[in-house]
Design a protein around this motif. Structure first.
Motif, PDB file in Angstrom:
ATOM      1  N   ARG A  94       0.834  -1.221   0.000  1.00 42.20           N
ATOM      2  CA  ARG A  94       0.000   0.000   0.000  1.00 42.20           C
ATOM      3  C   ARG A  94       0.861   1.260   0.000  1.00 42.20           C
ATOM      4  O   ARG A  94       0.575   2.228  -0.715  1.00 42.20           O
ATOM      5  CB  ARG A  94      -0.945   0.003   1.198  1.00 42.20           C
ATOM      6  N   ARG A  95       1.942   1.258   0.801  1.00 38.78           N
ATOM      7  CA  ARG A  95       2.843   2.423   0.838  1.00 38.78           C
ATOM      8  C   ARG A  95       3.514   2.639  -0.509  1.00 38.78           C
ATOM      9  O   ARG A  95       3.605   3.760  -0.997  1.00 38.78           O
ATOM     10  CB  ARG A  95       3.911   2.239   1.913  1.00 38.78           C
ATOM     11  N   GLU A  96       3.977   1.570  -1.129  1.00 37.35           N
ATOM     12  CA  GLU A  96       4.652   1.692  -2.422  1.00 37.35           C
ATOM     13  C   GLU A  96       3.674   2.138  -3.511  1.00 37.35           C
ATOM     14  O   GLU A  96       4.038   2.927  -4.378  1.00 37.35           O
ATOM     15  CB  GLU A  96       5.302   0.359  -2.810  1.00 37.35           C
ATOM     16  N   GLU A  97       2.455   1.652  -3.468  1.00 35.75           N
ATOM     17  CA  GLU A  97       1.454   2.063  -4.452  1.00 35.75           C
ATOM     18  C   GLU A  97       1.126   3.543  -4.303  1.00 35.75           C
ATOM     19  O   GLU A  97       0.946   4.254  -5.289  1.00 35.75           O
ATOM     20  CB  GLU A  97       0.185   1.230  -4.291  1.00 35.75           C
ATOM     21  N   ALA A  98       1.077   4.020  -3.065  1.00 35.52           N
ATOM     22  CA  ALA A  98       0.812   5.442  -2.835  1.00 35.52           C
ATOM     23  C   ALA A  98       1.960   6.292  -3.373  1.00 35.52           C
ATOM     24  O   ALA A  98       1.746   7.387  -3.886  1.00 35.52           O
ATOM     25  CB  ALA A  98       0.607   5.700  -1.348  1.00 35.52           C
ATOM     26  N   LYS A  99       3.179   5.804  -3.290  1.00 38.92           N
ATOM     27  CA  LYS A  99       4.332   6.533  -3.814  1.00 38.92           C
ATOM     28  C   LYS A  99       4.281   6.621  -5.341  1.00 38.92           C
ATOM     29  O   LYS A  99       4.649   7.630  -5.927  1.00 38.92           O
ATOM     30  CB  LYS A  99       5.639   5.853  -3.406  1.00 38.92           C
ATOM     31  N   MET A 100       3.853   5.546  -5.972  1.00 42.50           N
ATOM     32  CA  MET A 100       3.847   5.494  -7.435  1.00 42.50           C
ATOM     33  C   MET A 100       2.680   6.254  -8.038  1.00 42.50           C
ATOM     34  O   MET A 100       2.706   6.615  -9.201  1.00 42.50           O
ATOM     35  CB  MET A 100       3.781   4.037  -7.904  1.00 42.50           C
ATOM     36  N   GLY A 101       1.636   6.463  -7.295  1.00 44.65           N
ATOM     37  CA  GLY A 101       0.456   7.102  -7.848  1.00 44.65           C
ATOM     38  C   GLY A 101      -0.542   6.042  -8.295  1.00 44.65           C
ATOM     39  O   GLY A 101      -0.320   4.844  -8.184  1.00 44.65           O
ATOM     40  N   LYS A 102      -1.632   6.510  -8.816  1.00 47.80           N
ATOM     41  CA  LYS A 102      -2.681   5.578  -9.211  1.00 47.80           C
ATOM     42  C   LYS A 102      -2.386   5.021 -10.596  1.00 47.80           C
ATOM     43  O   LYS A 102      -1.808   5.704 -11.439  1.00 47.80           O
ATOM     44  CB  LYS A 102      -4.028   6.283  -9.202  1.00 47.80           C
TER      45      LYS A 102
END
Length: 64
Positions: free
Chosen positions: A16-24
């Motif tokens: 979840r943290r990595e996905e938030a960093k990458m954007g949607k």
């Protein structure tokens, strides 16, 4: 070796943290857009009348 519930939860938090960093992802941000004509329906009807109206009046004039 299988993951323990603690490892599974930690991996989910990390993901979840990595996905938030990458954007949607692109599929989540694009919406289906409705087609909107650049000309209103009133103008289309008026244009059709101008183009076809002369023919209709000539046909009516031949019979009446």
């Amino acid at each position: 070796m299988a993951q323990t519930p603690q490892q599974r939860a930690a991996n989910a938090r990390f993901a979840r943290r990595e996905e938030a960093k990458m954007g949607k992802p692109v599929t989540a941000t694009t919406k289906k857009q409705d087609f909107k004509s650049p000309i209103s329906k009133t103008w289309i009807v008026l244009l059709a009348f101008v183009l076809c109206g002369g023919v209709i009046f000539e046909i009516l004039r031949m019979f009446f």
